[in-house]
Design a protein around this motif. Sequence first.
Motif, mmCIF file in Angstrom:
data_model
loop_
_atom_site.group_PDB
_atom_site.id
_atom_site.type_symbol
_atom_site.label_atom_id
_atom_site.label_comp_id
_atom_site.label_asym_id
_atom_site.label_seq_id
_atom_site.Cartn_x
_atom_site.Cartn_y
_atom_site.Cartn_z
ATOM 1 N N ASN A 20 0.737 -1.103 0.069
ATOM 2 C CA ASN A 20 0.081 -0.124 -0.025
ATOM 3 C C ASN A 20 0.832 1.216 -0.134
ATOM 4 O OD1 ASN A 20 1.014 -0.254 2.589
ATOM 5 N ND2 ASN A 20 -0.602 0.790 3.607
ATOM 6 N N ALA A 21 2.040 1.077 -0.348
ATOM 7 C CA ALA A 21 3.072 2.265 -0.205
ATOM 8 C C ALA A 21 3.985 2.360 -1.365
ATOM 9 C CB ALA A 21 4.020 1.932 1.091
ATOM 10 N N LEU A 22 4.417 3.512 -1.476
ATOM 11 C CA LEU A 22 5.668 3.920 -2.245
ATOM 12 C C LEU A 22 6.641 4.857 -1.596
ATOM 13 C CD1 LEU A 22 5.619 7.241 -3.392
ATOM 14 C CD2 LEU A 22 3.536 6.341 -4.772
ATOM 15 N N LEU A 23 7.830 4.846 -2.003
ATOM 16 C CA LEU A 23 8.915 5.354 -1.219
ATOM 17 C C LEU A 23 9.747 6.474 -2.368
ATOM 18 C CD1 LEU A 23 11.127 5.788 1.046
ATOM 19 C CD2 LEU A 23 12.204 3.937 0.079
ATOM 20 N N ILE A 24 9.589 7.705 -2.111
ATOM 21 C CA ILE A 24 10.642 8.544 -2.928
ATOM 22 C C ILE A 24 12.014 8.669 -2.038
ATOM 23 C CG2 ILE A 24 10.734 10.806 -3.879
ATOM 24 C CD1 ILE A 24 7.610 10.929 -3.810
ATOM 25 N N THR A 25 13.161 8.517 -2.897
ATOM 26 C CA THR A 25 14.233 8.839 -2.597
ATOM 27 C C THR A 25 14.929 9.599 -3.410
ATOM 28 O OG1 THR A 25 14.536 6.592 -1.742
ATOM 29 C CG2 THR A 25 16.416 7.607 -1.977
ATOM 30 N N ASP A 26 15.402 10.829 -2.927
ATOM 31 C CA ASP A 26 15.943 11.695 -3.836
ATOM 32 C C ASP A 26 17.125 12.143 -3.340
ATOM 33 O OD1 ASP A 26 13.806 12.072 -5.427
ATOM 34 O OD2 ASP A 26 12.777 13.930 -4.630
ATOM 35 N N GLU A 27 18.158 12.605 -4.517
ATOM 36 C CA GLU A 27 19.636 13.243 -4.116
ATOM 37 C C GLU A 27 19.480 14.470 -4.710
ATOM 38 O OE1 GLU A 27 22.133 10.043 -4.829
ATOM 39 O OE2 GLU A 27 22.056 8.787 -3.160
ATOM 40 N N ILE A 28 19.874 15.477 -4.288
ATOM 41 C CA ILE A 28 20.278 16.772 -4.865
ATOM 42 C C ILE A 28 21.723 17.056 -4.575
ATOM 43 C CG2 ILE A 28 19.557 19.180 -5.161
ATOM 44 C CD1 ILE A 28 17.063 17.249 -4.986
#
Length: 395
Positions: A198-206
């Motif tokens: 039931n989930a999604l994960l956003i992993t961001d690198e700037i």
Amino acid sequence: MNEKVSQWVLTDTERNIWVETLELGAAELGVAAPARISKRVLHGGLQEGVELVEVDNGALSFSILPTRGMGLWRGSYRGEFIGWRAPVRGPVHPQFVHANERGGLGWLQGFDECIVRCGLESNGAPGVDILPGNTGEPVPMQLGLHGRIANLPAHYVAVEVGREAQPVLRVRGVVDEAALFLPQLRLTSCVSTTLGSNALLITDEIENRQPVPAEMQLLYHCNFGAPFMDAGARLLLPRTTTAPRDATAVAGLTHWDTYREPTPGYIEQVYFHRPHSAPDGSTMALLHNAAGTRGVVLRYNTRQLPCFTQWKQCGGLGEGYVTGLEPATNYPNQRATERRHGRVVSLQPGEVYRVELKMEVLLSAAEVHAAEREVAALQAGVTPQVSRLPLPDFS
């Protein structure tokens, strides 16, 4: 590539790769459970030329927009819609967004995503900032609403399936926000979900790709309407401080955490919160409907995203009936204001700022109650202060 990961590259400008359409089912992905990843290009109206990558883990599905900074357009979980119904008929190609129109509010011409990043150089209200120009001398520069990243296309996009114990579907994208004499910031994003979850994960690198320090701001504008928002819906989040943004928000302060029915002509109300977290920085926000049977949870870390803004837009259904839950590095004021308060991130040459944001969808009273107990446990022992007027530290 790791032998436990299968990958399909959709866009890679350095290698002149661009795939117009893709359709991967369970067989192609090598998974037993129902799952699908597809890519297509939209045509007609304001969506002409928008690339859409759709991921379906068998229960949760969502659409990613490489053309619009890797934003998440819409989704569904077991038949329930995730997102909101904007007045604009999108998704809108950036060519139709004129950021400088209407005093810097032109960003709104393309705004209809469920989760859209605001940044990277700046976000928040439009206004003038004093910055070094091409001669090195300070000059006034007009900054538009919420920055540029949402209207920039990815130059690299790939989809993957990880062969972990529980297969993971991923969409990776790289977007550059750069120009001569301006900061050169790179967003490397990965959106992932496990089969049937039931989930999604956003992993961001700037990443600061300049040989000199650069400023950075990042806000996740997470937007939800029905079925999570209705008359009597409620927002719960552990916090130490809550303050109204302006006089309009002061008028609604006694019910800042609840929502009303669609109300034509409603004027937005905005509240700034200082989140409270566990010792490791982890915290959450919960929005649930009036019946307590439908909810959405955002999980994040205050060491990465120390600020939280709540946007209440209870307008008529044709105007945009939506609330924005906005964990961020800063509050969405003009950048000059946030710099004075020390809430503008400075990245050293080559430095990378990493963020994780998780969204979970709840479809039962039991799940909503469990999330409520989590919020209460995080809030335990801390009495939040609610300011009756805008606070100079926030506004």
